[in-house]
Design a protein around this motif. Structure first.
Motif, mmCIF file in Angstrom:
data_model
loop_
_atom_site.group_PDB
_atom_site.id
_atom_site.type_symbol
_atom_site.label_atom_id
_atom_site.label_comp_id
_atom_site.label_asym_id
_atom_site.label_seq_id
_atom_site.Cartn_x
_atom_site.Cartn_y
_atom_site.Cartn_z
ATOM 1 N N GLY A 92 0.806 -1.224 0.000
ATOM 2 C CA GLY A 92 0.000 0.000 0.000
ATOM 3 C C GLY A 92 0.834 1.268 0.000
ATOM 4 N N MET A 93 2.077 1.179 0.407
ATOM 5 C CA MET A 93 2.968 2.339 0.424
ATOM 6 C C MET A 93 3.615 2.581 -0.931
ATOM 7 S SD MET A 93 4.983 1.729 3.961
ATOM 8 C CE MET A 93 4.153 1.554 5.513
ATOM 9 N N VAL A 94 3.485 1.624 -1.854
ATOM 10 C CA VAL A 94 4.148 1.705 -3.153
ATOM 11 C C VAL A 94 3.164 2.253 -4.185
ATOM 12 C CG1 VAL A 94 5.351 0.409 -4.943
ATOM 13 C CG2 VAL A 94 5.565 -0.286 -2.559
ATOM 14 N N THR A 95 3.549 3.326 -4.853
ATOM 15 C CA THR A 95 2.726 3.866 -5.941
ATOM 16 C C THR A 95 3.512 3.772 -7.244
ATOM 17 O OG1 THR A 95 3.524 6.108 -5.523
ATOM 18 C CG2 THR A 95 1.467 5.499 -4.473
ATOM 19 N N VAL A 96 2.759 3.515 -8.313
ATOM 20 C CA VAL A 96 3.347 3.404 -9.643
ATOM 21 C C VAL A 96 2.660 4.423 -10.528
ATOM 22 C CG1 VAL A 96 3.696 1.913 -11.629
ATOM 23 C CG2 VAL A 96 3.882 0.966 -9.329
ATOM 24 N N ARG A 97 3.461 5.247 -11.205
ATOM 25 C CA ARG A 97 2.917 6.243 -12.150
ATOM 26 C C ARG A 97 3.527 5.993 -13.519
ATOM 27 N NH1 ARG A 97 4.432 9.767 -7.907
ATOM 28 N NH2 ARG A 97 6.081 10.588 -9.217
ATOM 29 N N ASP A 98 2.668 5.853 -14.502
ATOM 30 C CA ASP A 98 3.133 5.772 -15.889
ATOM 31 C C ASP A 98 2.223 6.649 -16.737
ATOM 32 O OD1 ASP A 98 0.810 4.265 -16.293
ATOM 33 O OD2 ASP A 98 1.870 2.361 -16.363
ATOM 34 N N LEU A 117 7.569 7.519 -19.372
ATOM 35 C CA LEU A 117 8.355 7.365 -18.158
ATOM 36 C C LEU A 117 7.524 6.592 -17.148
ATOM 37 C CD1 LEU A 117 9.810 10.959 -17.726
ATOM 38 C CD2 LEU A 117 10.924 8.983 -18.740
ATOM 39 N N VAL A 118 8.163 5.752 -16.385
ATOM 40 C CA VAL A 118 7.487 5.051 -15.300
ATOM 41 C C VAL A 118 8.213 5.406 -14.006
ATOM 42 C CG1 VAL A 118 8.809 2.923 -15.614
ATOM 43 C CG2 VAL A 118 6.602 2.841 -14.470
ATOM 44 N N THR A 119 7.433 5.698 -12.971
ATOM 45 C CA THR A 119 7.973 6.078 -11.676
ATOM 46 C C THR A 119 7.407 5.145 -10.615
ATOM 47 O OG1 THR A 119 8.094 8.390 -12.342
ATOM 48 C CG2 THR A 119 8.180 7.946 -9.985
ATOM 49 N N VAL A 120 8.269 4.608 -9.792
ATOM 50 C CA VAL A 120 7.858 3.814 -8.637
ATOM 51 C C VAL A 120 8.305 4.582 -7.402
ATOM 52 C CG1 VAL A 120 8.133 1.636 -7.402
ATOM 53 C CG2 VAL A 120 8.029 1.643 -9.897
ATOM 54 N N GLU A 121 7.393 4.692 -6.440
ATOM 55 C CA GLU A 121 7.676 5.520 -5.267
ATOM 56 C C GLU A 121 7.147 4.853 -4.005
ATOM 57 O OE1 GLU A 121 7.336 10.159 -4.796
ATOM 58 O OE2 GLU A 121 5.347 9.249 -4.769
ATOM 59 N N VAL A 122 7.908 4.941 -2.939
ATOM 60 C CA VAL A 122 7.467 4.498 -1.616
ATOM 61 C C VAL A 122 7.288 5.746 -0.776
ATOM 62 C CG1 VAL A 122 8.121 3.261 0.486
ATOM 63 C CG2 VAL A 122 8.591 2.249 -1.737
ATOM 64 N N ARG A 123 6.096 5.876 -0.202
ATOM 65 C CA ARG A 123 5.770 7.043 0.631
ATOM 66 C C ARG A 123 5.405 6.593 2.042
ATOM 67 N NH1 ARG A 123 4.685 12.037 -0.759
ATOM 68 N NH2 ARG A 123 4.976 12.607 -2.915
ATOM 69 N N ASP A 124 5.666 7.459 2.973
ATOM 70 C CA ASP A 124 5.210 7.306 4.358
ATOM 71 C C ASP A 124 5.725 6.049 5.051
ATOM 72 O OD1 ASP A 124 3.780 9.674 4.013
ATOM 73 O OD2 ASP A 124 2.022 8.596 3.282
ATOM 74 N N TYR A 125 6.947 5.631 4.767
ATOM 75 C CA TYR A 125 7.520 4.523 5.513
ATOM 76 C C TYR A 125 8.018 5.062 6.848
ATOM 77 C CZ TYR A 125 10.437 0.836 7.218
ATOM 78 O OH TYR A 125 10.991 -0.113 8.035
ATOM 79 N N GLN A 126 7.563 4.451 7.922
ATOM 80 C CA GLN A 126 7.943 4.880 9.265
ATOM 81 C C GLN A 126 9.099 4.032 9.780
ATOM 82 O OE1 GLN A 126 6.570 7.938 9.756
ATOM 83 N NE2 GLN A 126 6.046 7.327 11.821
ATOM 84 N N PHE A 127 10.206 4.668 10.085
ATOM 85 C CA PHE A 127 11.307 3.993 10.762
ATOM 86 C C PHE A 127 10.982 3.996 12.245
ATOM 87 C CE2 PHE A 127 15.236 4.447 13.234
ATOM 88 C CZ PHE A 127 15.811 3.227 12.948
ATOM 89 N N SER A 144 11.918 7.405 -4.515
ATOM 90 C CA SER A 144 11.381 7.105 -5.848
ATOM 91 C C SER A 144 12.488 6.904 -6.870
ATOM 92 C CB SER A 144 10.467 8.228 -6.322
ATOM 93 O OG SER A 144 11.194 9.417 -6.530
ATOM 94 N N ALA A 145 12.105 6.266 -7.974
ATOM 95 C CA ALA A 145 13.005 6.077 -9.110
ATOM 96 C C ALA A 145 12.176 6.173 -10.372
ATOM 97 C CB ALA A 145 13.709 4.733 -9.035
ATOM 98 N N THR A 146 12.762 6.735 -11.435
ATOM 99 C CA THR A 146 12.069 6.908 -12.712
ATOM 100 C C THR A 146 12.948 6.384 -13.831
ATOM 101 O OG1 THR A 146 10.981 8.892 -11.873
ATOM 102 C CG2 THR A 146 11.004 8.591 -14.255
ATOM 103 N N MET A 147 12.318 5.681 -14.775
ATOM 104 C CA MET A 147 13.031 5.166 -15.950
ATOM 105 C C MET A 147 12.160 5.322 -17.182
ATOM 106 S SD MET A 147 14.982 1.690 -14.972
ATOM 107 C CE MET A 147 16.451 1.707 -13.992
#
Length: 151
Positions: A92-98, A117-127, A144-147
């Motif tokens: 649920g923390m992983v979002t994919v944008r294309d 471009l495709v972007t994968v991002e992890v948001r709101d990870y609590q350490f 995030s990373a984009t390719m």
């Protein structure tokens, strides 16, 4: 006379150790917790790159591939089996944008024409710190990373 002088300083080493250890133990725990936070951040960043690299090989909009990429980010495997690479990380923390779900991911300023471009991002990870008195809990990200994605 020299023997008396030696006996008077017998407990000084214990006192010095007590004073120094009060400073060194919290410092050691603090450094350990910060290193653990950096390790978790690095593990998430590498798994995000793996997920975006996986998606860059396929056409945009394939929901089955997107689910597999999310599993790849969280579990290191495309079938969502096993334990999470990092404690507390969920799909649920992983979002994919294309280009299909985020029109801004279509870049037209290249010599090749339209590039997806495709972007994968992890948001709101609590350490979550094991020693909250030394290192506070913190939110890592967004990571995030984009390719470039295949057309």
């Amino acid at each position: 006379m020299m023997m008396k002088h030696r006996y008077r300083q017998n407990g000084s080493l214990v006192v010095e150790l007590a004073l120094v250890i009060v400073l060194l133990v919290p410092l050691t725990f603090g450094v350990t917790e910060y290193c653990r936070a950096i390790y978790q951040y690095n593990a998430i960043a590498k798994s995000v790159r793996d997920g975006v690299r996986y998606l860059s090989q396929y056409a945009p909009g394939d929901t089955d591939r997107i689910l597999k990429a999310r599993c790849l980010v969280v579990y290191g495997k495309a079938d969502c089996s096993g334990t999470a690479l990092v404690t507390g990380l969920t799909t649920g923390m992983v979002t994919v944008r294309d280009s299909t779900n985020h029109p801004g991911n279509k870049l037209r300023s290249t010599g090749r024409g339209a590039v997806n471009l495709v972007t994968v991002e992890v948001r709101d990870y609590q350490f979550i710190s094991m020693m909250p008195a030394h290192v506070l809990n913190m939110t890592l990200g967004p990571i995030s990373a984009t390719m470039v994605q295949v057309l």
